[in-house]
Write a protein that holds these residues in place. Sequence first.
Motif, PDB file in Angstrom:
ATOM      1  N   PRO A 178      73.815  54.950  -6.503  1.00  0.00           N
ATOM      2  CA  PRO A 178      73.307  53.756  -6.887  1.00  0.00           C
ATOM      3  C   PRO A 178      72.900  51.888  -7.110  1.00  0.00           C
ATOM      4  N   TRP A 179      72.727  51.960  -5.931  1.00  0.00           N
ATOM      5  CA  TRP A 179      72.437  50.805  -5.031  1.00  0.00           C
ATOM      6  C   TRP A 179      70.716  50.747  -4.558  1.00  0.00           C
ATOM      7  N   ASN A 180      70.802  51.975  -4.595  1.00  0.00           N
ATOM      8  CA  ASN A 180      69.685  51.985  -4.340  1.00  0.00           C
ATOM      9  C   ASN A 180      69.236  51.974  -2.658  1.00  0.00           C
ATOM     10  N   VAL A 181      69.954  52.186  -2.631  1.00  0.00           N
ATOM     11  CA  VAL A 181      70.216  53.344  -0.787  1.00  0.00           C
ATOM     12  C   VAL A 181      69.665  54.628  -0.992  1.00  0.00           C
ATOM     13  N   LEU A 182      68.591  54.778  -0.747  1.00  0.00           N
ATOM     14  CA  LEU A 182      68.559  56.591  -0.752  1.00  0.00           C
ATOM     15  C   LEU A 182      68.004  56.786   1.015  1.00  0.00           C
ATOM     16  N   ASP A 183      68.202  55.742   1.559  1.00  0.00           N
ATOM     17  CA  ASP A 183      67.264  56.383   3.070  1.00  0.00           C
ATOM     18  C   ASP A 183      68.395  57.306   3.475  1.00  0.00           C
ATOM     19  N   PRO A 184      67.828  58.263   3.895  1.00  0.00           N
ATOM     20  CA  PRO A 184      68.567  59.340   4.199  1.00  0.00           C
ATOM     21  C   PRO A 184      69.722  58.950   5.735  1.00  0.00           C
ATOM     22  N   GLN A 185      69.213  58.652   6.626  1.00  0.00           N
ATOM     23  CA  GLN A 185      69.712  58.300   8.010  1.00  0.00           C
ATOM     24  C   GLN A 185      71.034  57.534   7.630  1.00  0.00           C
ATOM     25  N   VAL A 186      70.503  56.375   7.198  1.00  0.00           N
ATOM     26  CA  VAL A 186      71.701  55.389   6.889  1.00  0.00           C
ATOM     27  C   VAL A 186      73.096  56.509   5.203  1.00  0.00           C
ATOM     28  N   LEU A 187      72.776  57.178   5.081  1.00  0.00           N
ATOM     29  CA  LEU A 187      73.742  57.356   3.723  1.00  0.00           C
ATOM     30  C   LEU A 187      74.944  59.002   5.013  1.00  0.00           C
ATOM     31  N   ASP A 188      73.597  59.143   6.114  1.00  0.00           N
ATOM     32  CA  ASP A 188      74.209  60.146   6.954  1.00  0.00           C
ATOM     33  C   ASP A 188      75.409  59.364   7.756  1.00  0.00           C
ATOM     34  N   GLN A 241      65.353  48.021   8.542  1.00  0.00           N
ATOM     35  CA  GLN A 241      64.386  48.956   9.166  1.00  0.00           C
ATOM     36  C   GLN A 241      64.784  49.255  10.901  1.00  0.00           C
ATOM     37  N   VAL A 242      66.002  48.686  10.605  1.00  0.00           N
ATOM     38  CA  VAL A 242      66.602  48.851  11.799  1.00  0.00           C
ATOM     39  C   VAL A 242      65.967  49.621  13.117  1.00  0.00           C
ATOM     40  N   ARG A 243      65.144  49.841  14.157  1.00  0.00           N
ATOM     41  CA  ARG A 243      65.251  50.675  14.539  1.00  0.00           C
ATOM     42  C   ARG A 243      65.388  51.338  16.034  1.00  0.00           C
ATOM     43  N   PRO A 244      65.117  52.409  16.791  1.00  0.00           N
ATOM     44  CA  PRO A 244      65.998  52.325  18.211  1.00  0.00           C
ATOM     45  C   PRO A 244      65.814  51.316  19.190  1.00  0.00           C
ATOM     46  N   THR A 245      64.402  51.164  19.534  1.00  0.00           N
ATOM     47  CA  THR A 245      63.775  50.136  20.661  1.00  0.00           C
ATOM     48  C   THR A 245      64.472  48.661  19.832  1.00  0.00           C
ATOM     49  N   ASP A 246      64.916  48.006  18.651  1.00  0.00           N
ATOM     50  CA  ASP A 246      65.555  46.977  18.277  1.00  0.00           C
ATOM     51  C   ASP A 246      66.907  46.069  19.274  1.00  0.00           C
ATOM     52  N   MET A 261      85.443  42.190   5.268  1.00  0.00           N
ATOM     53  CA  MET A 261      84.348  42.814   5.312  1.00  0.00           C
ATOM     54  C   MET A 261      83.503  42.320   3.649  1.00  0.00           C
ATOM     55  N   LEU A 262      81.921  42.574   4.043  1.00  0.00           N
ATOM     56  CA  LEU A 262      81.355  42.848   2.909  1.00  0.00           C
ATOM     57  C   LEU A 262      81.710  43.906   2.453  1.00  0.00           C
ATOM     58  N   ALA A 263      81.864  43.872   0.832  1.00  0.00           N
ATOM     59  CA  ALA A 263      81.632  45.060   0.302  1.00  0.00           C
ATOM     60  C   ALA A 263      80.743  46.462   0.933  1.00  0.00           C
ATOM     61  N   PRO A 264      81.025  47.766   0.387  1.00  0.00           N
ATOM     62  CA  PRO A 264      80.360  48.650   1.330  1.00  0.00           C
ATOM     63  C   PRO A 264      78.449  48.639   0.657  1.00  0.00           C
ATOM     64  N   ARG A 265      78.350  48.292  -0.130  1.00  0.00           N
ATOM     65  CA  ARG A 265      76.584  48.430  -0.970  1.00  0.00           C
ATOM     66  C   ARG A 265      76.238  47.339  -0.446  1.00  0.00           C
ATOM     67  N   LEU A 266      77.042  46.099   0.117  1.00  0.00           N
ATOM     68  CA  LEU A 266      76.245  45.485   0.425  1.00  0.00           C
ATOM     69  C   LEU A 266      76.126  45.901   2.134  1.00  0.00           C
ATOM     70  N   GLU A 267      76.405  46.426   2.654  1.00  0.00           N
ATOM     71  CA  GLU A 267      76.228  46.140   3.483  1.00  0.00           C
ATOM     72  C   GLU A 267      75.363  47.155   4.414  1.00  0.00           C
ATOM     73  N   ALA A 268      75.413  48.108   3.575  1.00  0.00           N
ATOM     74  CA  ALA A 268      74.408  49.792   3.507  1.00  0.00           C
ATOM     75  C   ALA A 268      73.024  49.080   3.315  1.00  0.00           C
ATOM     76  N   ARG A 269      72.778  48.608   2.412  1.00  0.00           N
ATOM     77  CA  ARG A 269      71.784  48.062   1.291  1.00  0.00           C
ATOM     78  C   ARG A 269      71.137  47.189   2.348  1.00  0.00           C
ATOM     79  N   MET A 270      71.688  46.233   3.588  1.00  0.00           N
ATOM     80  CA  MET A 270      70.785  45.110   4.395  1.00  0.00           C
ATOM     81  C   MET A 270      70.857  45.910   5.564  1.00  0.00           C
TER      82      MET A 270
END
Length: 236
Positions: A29-39, A94-99, A80-89
């Motif tokens: 509900p906090w607009n975290v919809l990226d499937p990789q983040v949810l996985d 958009q962290v990439r494998p080369t970062d 620890m921050l609330a889970p929704r904050l960490e997930a949305r951040m």
Amino acid sequence: MNLPLNTSANPADPIANARYNMIEQQIRPWNVLDPQVLDLLAVVRREDFVPAAYRSMAFMDIEVPLAGEPEQALRDGRCMLAPRLEARMLQDLQVRPTDRVLEIGAGSGYMAALLGHCAQSVTTLEIDPTLADMARQNLQNAGLANVSVRVADGAQDPLVEGPFDVIVLSGSVAELPSALLGQLRDGGRLGAIVGHDPVMRFTIVRRTGDRYESTAPWDTTAPRLQHFPEPSGFSF
């Protein structure tokens, strides 16, 4: 980031059910919809990064104190921050494998673990030696060999590991820290919760050459990181 997805509810497993509810009722509900983040949220065991005394709070929509008296720990940002904050951040940066990533405020190591699954390497700084030890042990237990924890004051100490592709502040600051902006590579992003109660804004700064462009996509509040400047707000 190729992780097995297991987000289904399981009434026979209270932990799995609590994790499922966290994802479906707080994070989506906090607009975290990226499937990789949810996985990732489904498989990184948040409960393993919470002190035993607060294990029941692992999946709640609140900050979790990490050391000492709870109210003081929250005031000092030792939480620890609330889970929704960490997930949305995580999603918005958009962290990439080369970062190469820098985190300010390791806490118990949970955000660093999420970042470590996405990035090439993560350096996370923690001003409290006790929390740094906690984070280091938790990350080791989770098998995150590409995350290093250093006892340091992210507001004042030199950053010998930079520059970085992504910088994350796991706590709030009154204003964007110019010293950290200078640690961004060309194309890099810095994410910080900026402002004052009762409304702060998650701000993303992107560097393109010598230009820095910022966006502030959502409002929230979070405990302060220690020792960053706190302007009085008065002028004469």
